[in-house]
Design an enzyme around this catalytic site. Structure first.
Site, short mmCIF file in Angstrom:
data_model
loop_
_atom_site.label_atom_id
_atom_site.label_comp_id
_atom_site.label_asym_id
_atom_site.label_seq_id
_atom_site.Cartn_x
_atom_site.Cartn_y
_atom_site.Cartn_z
N HIS A 125 48.40 39.11 48.53
CA HIS A 125 48.09 37.63 48.44
C HIS A 125 46.93 37.31 47.75
CE1 HIS A 125 50.93 35.86 51.14
NE2 HIS A 125 50.89 36.70 52.00
N GLU A 172 49.10 41.79 52.73
CA GLU A 172 47.82 40.52 52.71
C GLU A 172 47.19 40.93 51.28
OE1 GLU A 172 47.61 38.56 54.91
OE2 GLU A 172 49.40 39.24 55.98
#
Length: 265
Positions: A128, A125
């Site tokens: 990203h 995450e």
């Protein structure tokens, strides 16, 4: 008119070109401050809308894993003041937003059963964010919208028959030919960045494979890959295994330098 529009979009694309951590050319039309502001505002709204877990031990655990991953981020991100919130939500999910915000759902802890598996998700995450995927997706969405509007204007100007049918077909082509493949590219890129991050922090990358096996068993990723924004678990696992020799070297180097995470609850 068409020539002018093509020139306009070409200039926009050139002005917003960047290179991702894996060397891929990407479009990013927004500034870091704009993306950070949007991330902070979105996170604020989520905290107002969702129930936040208050279990001290569990919160200490997820903060420990996040801190270890954050410690090996590039300076630009490591120097940010990161906020980690554990939300009461049964879905196996987590996310990171520009501006140093991380959200983890309690349901994820039933799938990511140890620190290494949780580090896999958080590395992904945060990957990203580092790869500026939010910026790229927002920029891509704007360019697609402008492109569709411009095409529609040209069709109307030229009095082309079947305008509605053509625009409908173009919309579906943009969705399946551009938006979804880009999402799968983002997911694979975040996997690669995240795998490097967790290994550099001293977590065991081999657990990333176990994590996605757990996800598959739990029924996640059941949508056919062609119509999914995420790679199928089998594809994901194959990619992870292919990179394992390289990232294990990073993990071993981290261990030798004294990085040995010990997050428990």
């Amino acid at each position: 008119m068409k020539t002018t529009l093509i020139a306009l979009f070409t200039l926009i694309a050139i002005a917003g070109c960047k290179t991702s951590p894996t060397g891929r050319t990407q479009i990013a039309l927004y500034s870091d401050s704009e993306m950070n502001s949007m991330g902070v505002q979105s996170f604020k709204q989520l905290k107002e809308q969702k129930l936040i877990n208050s279990d001290t031990n569990v919160n200490r655990y997820v903060q420990c894993v996040a801190d270890n991953v954050i410690s090996v981020l590039p300076k630009k991100y490591a120097n940010q003041q990161w906020e980690v919130i554990l939300f009461e939500d049964d879905s196996a999910n987590a996310f990171a937003l520009p501006g140093g915000k991380i959200g983890i759902h309690t349901g994820l802890l039933k799938i990511a059963t140890n620190q290494n598996q949780l580090a896999t998700v958080l590395g992904h995450e945060i990957g990203h964010v580092i790869a500026e995927h939010s910026n790229e997706r927002a920029s891509q969405g704007n360019l697609l919208q402008y492109g569709m509007q411009a095409t529609n204007a040209v069709l109307q100007t030229q009095n082309v028959k079947y305008q509605v049918e053509i625009m409908s077909a173009l919309g579906m082509g943009a969705q399946y030919g551009v938006v979804l493949p880009f999402s799968r590219t983002h997911e694979t890129e975040a996997d690669n960045v995240g795998l490097d991050l967790m290994a550099k922090a001293g977590f065991n990358p081999k657990e990333s494979v176990t994590l996605w096996q757990n996800m598959s068993k739990a029924g996640n990723g059941a949508t056919p890959e062609f119509l999914s924004t995420h790679p199928a678990p089998t594809s994901r696992i194959s990619e992870l295994r292919a990179r394992m020799p390289a990232v294990m070297k990073l993990k071993n180097a981290a261990t030798q330098s004294g990085l040995k995470p010990n997050c428990k609850f």
